[in-house]
Scaffold this active site. Structure first.
Site, PDB file in Angstrom:
ATOM      1  N   SER A  96       0.874  -1.165   0.000  1.00  0.00           N
ATOM      2  CA  SER A  96       0.000   0.000   0.000  1.00  0.00           C
ATOM      3  C   SER A  96       0.912   1.215   0.000  1.00  0.00           C
ATOM      4  O   SER A  96       2.086   1.128   0.367  1.00  0.00           O
ATOM      5  CB  SER A  96      -0.880  -0.003   1.255  1.00  0.00           C
ATOM      6  N   ASN A 154       0.739   3.232   2.142  1.00  0.00           N
ATOM      7  CA  ASN A 154       0.966   3.469   3.570  1.00  0.00           C
ATOM      8  C   ASN A 154       2.124   2.679   4.162  1.00  0.00           C
ATOM      9  O   ASN A 154       2.527   2.946   5.302  1.00  0.00           O
ATOM     10  CB  ASN A 154      -0.310   3.177   4.354  1.00  0.00           C
ATOM     11  N   SER A 212      29.052  46.392  -0.251  1.00  0.00           N
ATOM     12  CA  SER A 212      28.070  47.469  -0.289  1.00  0.00           C
ATOM     13  C   SER A 212      28.025  48.096  -1.665  1.00  0.00           C
ATOM     14  O   SER A 212      29.035  48.185  -2.358  1.00  0.00           O
ATOM     15  CB  SER A 212      28.409  48.540   0.752  1.00  0.00           C
ATOM     16  N   SER A 213      26.830  48.533  -2.040  1.00  0.00           N
ATOM     17  CA  SER A 213      26.683  49.264  -3.294  1.00  0.00           C
ATOM     18  C   SER A 213      26.922  50.752  -3.110  1.00  0.00           C
ATOM     19  O   SER A 213      26.951  51.498  -4.093  1.00  0.00           O
ATOM     20  CB  SER A 213      25.265  49.039  -3.844  1.00  0.00           C
TER      21      SER A 213
END
Length: 470
Positions: A140, A142, A318-319
């Site tokens: 099954s 299950n 960082s930009s």
């Protein structure tokens, strides 16, 4: 495009002749467009499903329930999948209703149609080899689905433990490299007493070593399976000897000593193993995240933070702020850990939600555990290769923190008393003078005594207090 007609008790559907799955898979494809994360994205789970089906066919043949020709066709079809083929045929969404029935039928239909071609028939000619009657015989969803889930978790946890050991070795290499770098230990983010940077990294290694043991302990829980229980654990529609025979065949196929549970009704509804495994993964994540927090703190700055260690520079940070470099590798590992902690809540609710003889929420348990393990494994390799291996120490910064710290007065406490030590600490804090200089000014200790007491050997290790100094 050529098609074939397939039917189930709901009706008929046209299916492309290009695909190996059948009508029940197609219905699941139409019904569960949820996560866009398909079964094909978890090839290890597919292989474990194939191992279950192969073992079942071998057991059914031994018990006289399958013709040799059909058994061999199923085995050959499973072997094709186990060799790494046909993953694109596993199209059902990992999120699905039905306790995994769609996944089970996906593998049943693919194996059936592969087997039909092996036998010289066309896809869909199920009168010769049927997905339910032959591939799913004595099973099954299950018991087949959770057994495959157990098999996959055993493999995933084995790989996770290996990657944890890989990270542990990276910590240990740094522990040795930094064994002579004296630095200040801290509690509550305040100066405490001296230690070495090597001991700090050795602690990281010990922490993850403990968790390797916990992962391997949890892995043992999935060795017990419910294969042979069929629908609810009573074994309906299977041969009385099927559980012990399929257990033997599964061991042959996998090389692992899986054991069929003594009480299959209990094993079919009990999800305690998943709860415990998820809890262990959460433990690993929490401790790993703590280490990443430490790495970010120790490398903070470089001019206005601790700056005791340098993390490898991986990318501009960082930009807008030129020259800024962020601790991106610990940060991404932190985020993986937060995901795993959240997934543990999902597993907890899913396991608690089981009712009566079955828990229908195992698909989300499988999805959560697989993803947690996969992401932890990748995060650990990333941390080891792209961060830990490239860390360097700022030895002078570390040493200056120690010898300019108020915390080293603790080393003098047994010889000049708590009150004198507290008074020196207070004045040092107020004036900025060194503890060393204040102890000399007050005549509490001679220079050679101070040099001895504040030597790394005495500050970093337990040592006998000399009574003549008290």
């Amino acid at each position: 495009m050529q098609t074939r007609k397939e039917h189930d008790f709901i009706g008929e559907l046209e299916i492309s002749n290009e695909v190996y799955y059948g009508i029940q898979t197609l219905r699941a494809l139409e019904n569960f467009d949820i996560s866009h994360d398909r079964l094909q994205n978890f090839p290890r789970f597919i292989r474990c499903l194939a191992r279950v089906k192969k073992s079942a066919a071998m057991a059914n043949y031994e018990l006289g329930l399958l013709d040799k020709k059909i058994e061999q066709a199923i085995i050959k079809a499973c072997d094709k999948i186990l060799a790494g083929g046909y993953y694109d045929q596993f199209v059902v969404d990992m999120f699905q209703g039905g306790a995994g029935t769609s996944t089970n039928m996906n593998i049943n239909e693919v194996i059936a149609n592969l087997g039909l071609e092996i036998l010289g028939h066309k896809k869909g000619e199920y009168q010769f080899l049927h997905p339910n009657d032959h591939v799913n015989l004595s099973q099954s969803t299950n018991d087949a689905y959770p057994t495959a889930l157990h098999l996959a978790l055993y493999d995933y946890l084995s790989d996770l433990a290996k990657m944890m050991d890989y990270l542990k070795k990276a910590y240990e290499r740094k522990a040795y490299e930094f064994k002579d770098v004296i630095k200040m230990g801290r509690t509550q983010l305040q100066d405490a007493v001296p230690m070495t940077l090597g001991r700090e990294f050795q602690t990281f290694a010990v922490m993850i070593a403990e968790d390797i043991d916990r992962v391997l302990e949890a892995r043992k829980l999935v060795l017990e399976i419910n294969l042979g229980g069929t629908a609810i654990g009573t074994g309906i529609n299977s041969h009385p000897d099927y559980p012990k025979v399929v257990e033997k065949k599964l061991r042959e196929v996998t090389g692992i000593d899986y054991v069929v549970a003594s009480d299959l009704i209990e094993a079919t509804q009990d999800t305690g193993a998943y709860v415990q495994i998820s809890g262990v993964l959460k433990r690993v994540a929490i401790k790993l995240s703590k280490v990443c927090n430490d790495l970010r703190l120790l490398s903070s700055g470089p001019k206005c933070g601790l700056n005791e260690i340098n993390l490898p520079k991986m990318q501009p940070g960082s930009s807008i702020m030129p020259g800024k470099v962020n601790p991106v590798i610990p940060e991404v590992v932190n985020q993986v850990c937060y995901y795993v902690i959240g997934a543990d809540i999902t597993v907890s609710f899913a396991c608690e939600g089981g009712q009566l003889q079955l828990n229908v929420f195992e698909p989300v348990v499988a999805y959560s555990l697989f993803n947690s393990i996969i992401m932890l494994e990748k995060a650990m390799q990333t941390l080891a290769d792209k961060c830990i291996d490239g860390i360097s120490a700022n030895e002078q910064v570390c040493a200056d923190f120690v010898y300019n710290s108020i915390g080293i007065v603790t080393a003098l406490n047994p010889y000049i008393g708590y009150e004198n030590s507290a008074s020196i600490a207070k004045e040092a804090l107020k004036t900025g003078k060194r503890v060393y200089d204040l102890a000399l000014e007050r005549g509490l200790l001679k220079k050679e005594e101070l040099d001895d007491l504040l030597s790394p050997q005495n500050m970093l290790n337990p040592h006998m207090i000399k009574k003549d100094r008290l």
